[in-house]
Scaffold this active site. Structure first.
Site, mmCIF file in Angstrom:
data_model
loop_
_atom_site.group_PDB
_atom_site.id
_atom_site.type_symbol
_atom_site.label_atom_id
_atom_site.label_comp_id
_atom_site.label_asym_id
_atom_site.label_seq_id
_atom_site.Cartn_x
_atom_site.Cartn_y
_atom_site.Cartn_z
ATOM 1 N N ASN C 99 0.850 -1.191 0.000
ATOM 2 C CA ASN C 99 0.000 0.000 0.000
ATOM 3 C C ASN C 99 0.883 1.238 0.000
ATOM 4 O O ASN C 99 1.758 1.394 0.847
ATOM 5 C CB ASN C 99 -0.899 -0.036 1.249
ATOM 6 C CG ASN C 99 -1.847 1.142 1.337
ATOM 7 O OD1 ASN C 99 -1.438 2.241 1.699
ATOM 8 N ND2 ASN C 99 -3.103 0.924 1.006
ATOM 9 N N CYS C 129 -5.928 8.768 1.874
ATOM 10 C CA CYS C 129 -5.661 8.904 3.306
ATOM 11 C C CYS C 129 -6.075 10.285 3.780
ATOM 12 O O CYS C 129 -5.557 11.295 3.296
ATOM 13 C CB CYS C 129 -4.189 8.680 3.628
ATOM 14 S SG CYS C 129 -3.881 8.873 5.400
ATOM 15 N N GLY C 216 -14.803 1.015 10.721
ATOM 16 C CA GLY C 216 -15.475 0.054 11.580
ATOM 17 C C GLY C 216 -16.934 -0.168 11.202
ATOM 18 O O GLY C 216 -17.456 0.484 10.290
#
Ligand SMILES: Cc1cc2nc3c(=O)[nH]c(=O)nc-3n(C[C@H](O)[C@H](O)[C@H](O)COP(=O)(O)OP(=O)(O)OC[C@H]3O[C@@H](n4cnc5c(N)ncnc54)[C@H](O)[C@@H]3O)c2cc1C
Ligand SMILES: Cc1cc2nc3c(=O)[nH]c(=O)nc-3n(C[C@H](O)[C@H](O)[C@H](O)COP(=O)(O)OP(=O)(O)OC[C@H]3O[C@@H](n4cnc5c(N)ncnc54)[C@H](O)[C@@H]3O)c2cc1C
Ligand SMILES: Cc1cc2nc3c(=O)[nH]c(=O)nc-3n(C[C@H](O)[C@H](O)[C@H](O)COP(=O)(O)O)c2cc1C
Ligand SMILES: Cc1cc2nc3c(=O)[nH]c(=O)nc-3n(C[C@H](O)[C@H](O)[C@H](O)COP(=O)(O)O)c2cc1C
Ligand code: FES
Ligand code: FES
Lengths: 302, 234, 302, 234
Positions: C99, C129, C216
């Site tokens: 990555n 990011c 999550g």
């Protein structure tokens, strides 16, 4: 004046806690739990010009710490609201916010004119509903289309105009600035985030519309970020919502710059969520010697 | 917060929980939340299975996350219980027939008990269908005059719908649809207790609406009990 | 061939379950719990050309059914990776995905050239990011900038190129199409959603950078919707991730069209999450008489 | 899943939980998850307070959501417990001084017990500081040669840092920073058990790093115990 009194567009709210549209009917449904007059305000179920039966199939489902809905703006129509429901809302004693959705600019304008006959305090223009096929969220996806409808509605409404933004927009601060320039008096955000779930047993999407709106505590950090950036982008008051379920959540939004907050999904999980939030804010002010909650508004930006 | 008085399995998949200081009529339900945290978030609609001395019991099938957690709770634990919600069954001075499919038998037991108490001379027949092993039969045998049990297939096929007997059905949607069709053929009055995914339980969210001949109705508030002839199955 | 074998860009994965970048180190950290060779693949911690110490202050915090992180791409740099870490990853026995993040197009290109010397299977280009000040997510926010960096990297890399998209993009399908046109061999999504939390005691944002990335279970429905719409928008394989914590979650992504899936945050809560997902998928195939999991790929669109 | 053997309050805010089949050295910790659902999501890092016969006990302060839920668990419940994690304290044949602030005393008790067992002739002094009411003093009195207690203010101000005594501190960051400064002045060796927000506990996420003289270190994996002279406080 109490510690929680909040001025929103010239309306004195008892406190900055407002029931979010679509989660509190027209104000009477939770009377078995608490007297709605304790609320700062109530935003009624989203209306459309002619009313609607809403979507077919499953309309709500749970997600981790959240839920999805695909109600599709089921509502009795503006005429019925003006005749029957706005009095009900007024009788609650909380400030009355009329939430208006629509499928076309003409619809929005016609409905706005009809609402001028109603006894309400604030008009909340919903350009962010993800659950209707035409219009709805489409208006809120970019600044240009949003500004257009806001301008037309602002020209005809006699009430203060709050515009409810979609978190699915490309650049929410850009949309916020555009609606501010177009004449919005306040902004509320966020409406639901577009999401999807699949029923692995039937191998089909849960919702007939495939996508539906995500709300509840799960989205809170995303909502807070958007409210924070919109507060920095505009000068008009911002009403923050999205996943608020406790008074500390409410404080986070206020500290990020929100003038008031709304509570939606949390009430489903805990009917007492709003009175508890109000109580928590009141205690917080006392403990922290605030004469008014507004003293901490936007404090993280200072 | 309401305290659990007892909670135990009646079969590997079905449990019975009694919650202190709850009340309601047959056909009404509670929204039960087995956690104090934010997952699972929403209450689970569960019918009142019986109510004695101000303590309701709930018969529930372990279907997913929420009911699984419920099944792990113990006497003495507290549970968030909101209700009673919904219209409930209308007691009528008539012979009645209960038609239950699987966990759909849950609210019918309380109906039988209430009906027997109000109209002791009326006949109660229970037609209960199960996919696999039947459960709670002894309860129904204690209060109904006749209990017919079927395992596998459609229980509605066995019910002799009659004009002068009122029917009450609760079970999976296809069963209720079949019951409606049969009852209409025989001109027999039928009440259905409908299911729908719910968020609020109080009529505020419009998440649970069902189409009826007089427009959308909210299962949680206007129902869950409807006259079958008014319900429009999709 | 087993029921879970999955071909991703010519690489045979044992199964479609990949450890997500930034949540599994370089493959060895969870060895105390399970043998990483059971995984389909491992995406290593995001690298940058010169390495980085990452962000200061609090770096992770919990949110309802989710978490936020502001690691800021702490990493040892590409040279160190090529020399020391890629062998470690290879020794796990899972497919090796490298990555790569960056602050400028030049950085990306230089780093890509250096990685050509490494023993890896797939290059995952992270243009999403949200936790680095320059570059990072900025490249992934719209199709044009995304296509530019993809084109340049594709021109120099000798490995199959997977591009990781940001859910914060204006229109993720548009970005997906742009990177497909620019030469991407596959797409992975989603990276984290931009969020914010405030510490009400200190009246300050939790994170020094103010905003941070949400991941999550909380974001799962949003991620699934985006994966579904990207699968419909492009022809290249799509690797889906975002909140997957159970094999049924994984099935939802596969049924929406994903070729493989990645698991990040769930491993923190339950170190056995990935082996359990693999086992669950295997059982599902047996019970549903699938010879290969690919038989249900995209089934809801059929 | 590990079973809770006992869980009880030692003060209104502090509880002691013993979990079956857990193990580890002084200074190591577990990630404890008091729920089986997705909220709270992450494990909570809690130090081993003691370990007897393969059952660790954990002393924890009710700080927020997770520890609140922990405090409501009962003997017989199961809890997700991942660990032991971290390096732990290095046992040294020397007189030692323990410096604990509030709940920071938790890992120091196990250190004292271990140290006493290994080097019975060495002197252990405990300096324990509390904001309000002290707790667990009897534990420390049973194993340390000298126990000094302070309520309010900084315990570090009272510690006589000495060159030939090794110090171990655990407590809130400002206390640890002060300890480091004092120890350096006196040329006294000091180990710190650091705190950091954690996600994984195994060194995979880089969520818990702290700056040291030799670059970033992971508190969960390279720590939580560090030589004070290596730690760079921000
Ligand atoms: C008025 C009414 C009365 C009911 N009475 C009973 C009863 O007495 N005993 C009993 O066992 N079950 C009853 N049910 C069904 C019961 O509500 C569901 O089985 C239960 O909600 C499943 O929750 P779960 O978390 O275990 O499953 P999950 O699948 O994890 O639930 C996910 C979400 O979907 C909803 N959901 C899933 N299945 C259903 C369903 N069949 N109906 C409504 N919502 C559903 C849940 O409420 C939850 O919000 C009743 C339903 C209604 C509407
Ligand atoms: C290595 C280590 C050992 C520890 N040992 C103990 C112990 O023995 N006894 C004890 O009472 N406490 C100990 N702590 C602190 C303890 O982890 C926190 O008090 C606890 O995580 C708070 O969780 P909560 O859900 O109650 O609070 P919340 O505020 O609801 O937690 C929210 C999130 O922040 C994290 N968090 C909050 N405070 C802290 C903190 N001080 N340190 C790390 N993460 C935090 C939580 O883990 C969680 O992810 C230790 C911390 C570390 C790093
Ligand atoms: C069941 C349901 C119905 C909703 N209906 C409307 C609506 O009619 N008009 C509107 O502007 N927002 C509507 N919303 C969005 C909420 O008002 C709110 O913006 C959103 O749910 C986020 O807040 P929350 O997380 O507190 O619920 C609805 C939300 C839900 C869950
Ligand atoms: C602590 C942490 C660190 C991460 N670091 C990276 C990274 O270096 N590169 C990257 O592409 N994604 C990174 N991510 C994003 C994850 O790979 C993943 O896209 C995201 O967390 C959503 O998946 P999840 O919900 O399963 O965690 C990171 C996520 C977390 C939580
Ligand atoms: S569940 Fe909300 S209206 Fe019925
Ligand atoms: S908590 Fe993940 S690296 Fe330390």
């Amino acid at each position: 004046m109490s510690r929680l009194t909040t001025n929103l567009l010239g309306i004195q709210l008892k406190n900055p806690v407002i029931a979010a549209s679509g989660t509190f009917g027209f104000g009477k449904e939770y009377e078995g739990y608490f007297d709605p007059s304790v609320l700062g305000g109530i935003s009624g179920k989203g209306l459309t010009l002619h009313g609607s039966k809403g979507n077919s199939g499953i309309r709500v489902c749970e997600t981790p710490a959240g839920m999805m809905n695909s109600i599709g703006l089921e509502n009795p129509g503006v005429a019925h609201f003006v005749k029957h429901e706005c009095h009900v809302m007024r009788s609650t004693g909380a400030a009355v916010i009329c939430n208006l959705g629509g499928h076309s600019i003409e619809d929005y304008v016609k409905a706005t004119q009809m609402i001028n006959d109603a006894d309400i305090d604030i008009l909340e223009l919903n350009i962010s509903c993800p659950n209707v096929k035409e219009g709805g969220m489409a208006f809120g996806m970019c600044g240009k289309t949003a500004a257009e409808v806001v301008k037309k509605v602002k020209a005809v409404t006699k009430f203060p105009l709050m515009v409810k933004l979609s978190p699915n927009a490309s650049d929410i601060s850009e949309v916020a600035r555009a609606v501010e320039d177009a004449g919005a008096d306040a902004i509320s955000l966020i409406n639901t985030l577009l999401g999807m779930r699949i029923d692995v047993r039937s191998k089909k999407p849960i919702f007939n519309n495939v996508y539906a709106g995500v709300s509840g505590p799960a989205v809170m950090p995303i909502a807070l970020r958007m409210v924070h950036s919109v507060c920095k982008a505009v000068k008009i008051p911002v009403v923050g919502l999205g996943g608020i379920s406790s008074y500390t959540d409410a404080l986070e939004f206020i500290m990020a710059g929100a003038t008031a907050i709304q509570v939606g999904t949390a009430t489903f999980a805990n009917p007492f969520a709003m009175p508890q939030i109000i109580e928590g804010l009141e205690k917080y002010c006392v403990q922290n010697k605030l004469e008014n909650i507004s003293e901490i508004r936007g404090i993280i930006n200072k | 917060m309401p305290v659990i008085l007892q909670n135990s399995h009646v079969s590997p998949e079905v449990c019975l929980m009694t919650i202190k200081n709850t009340s309601g009529r047959a056909g009404q339900f509670y929204m039960l939340r087995p956690t104090k945290v934010l997952d699972p978030l929403l209450g689970r609609p569960i019918s009142i299975h019986d109510c004695v001395d101000g303590n309701c019991s709930f018969l529930y099938r372990i279907a997913g996350k929420g009911t699984k957690l419920m099944s792990e709770m113990r006497a003495g634990d507290t549970i968030e219980a909101y209700g009673p919600y919904g219209n409930g069954f209308e007691p009528v001075d008539s012979d009645i027939r209960l038609i239950g499919g699987g966990i759909g038998i849950a609210p019918l037991y309380f109906l039988a008990r209430t009906h027997k108490a109000m109209y002791p001379n009326r006949v109660i027949e229970a037609y209960l269908g199960f996919v696999e092993k039947p459960f709670m039969l002894q309860y129904f045998r204690a209060v109904a005059d006749f209990v017919y049990v079927r395992v596998g297939g459609y229980i509605t096929a066995d019910v002799p719908f009659e004009e002068n007997v009122i029917n009450y059905a609760c079970g999976p949607n296809p069963m209720m649809k079949a019951a409606k069709e049969e009852a209409e053929k025989k001109n027999s009055k039928l009440f259905l207790s409908l299911e729908a995914h719910m968020a609020c339980g109080v009529g505020a969210c419009l998440g649970c609406t069902c189409p009826t001949v007089s427009g959308n109705k909210r299962v949680c508030k206007d129902g869950p009990v409807f006259l079958a002839s008014e319900v429009s199955f999709e």
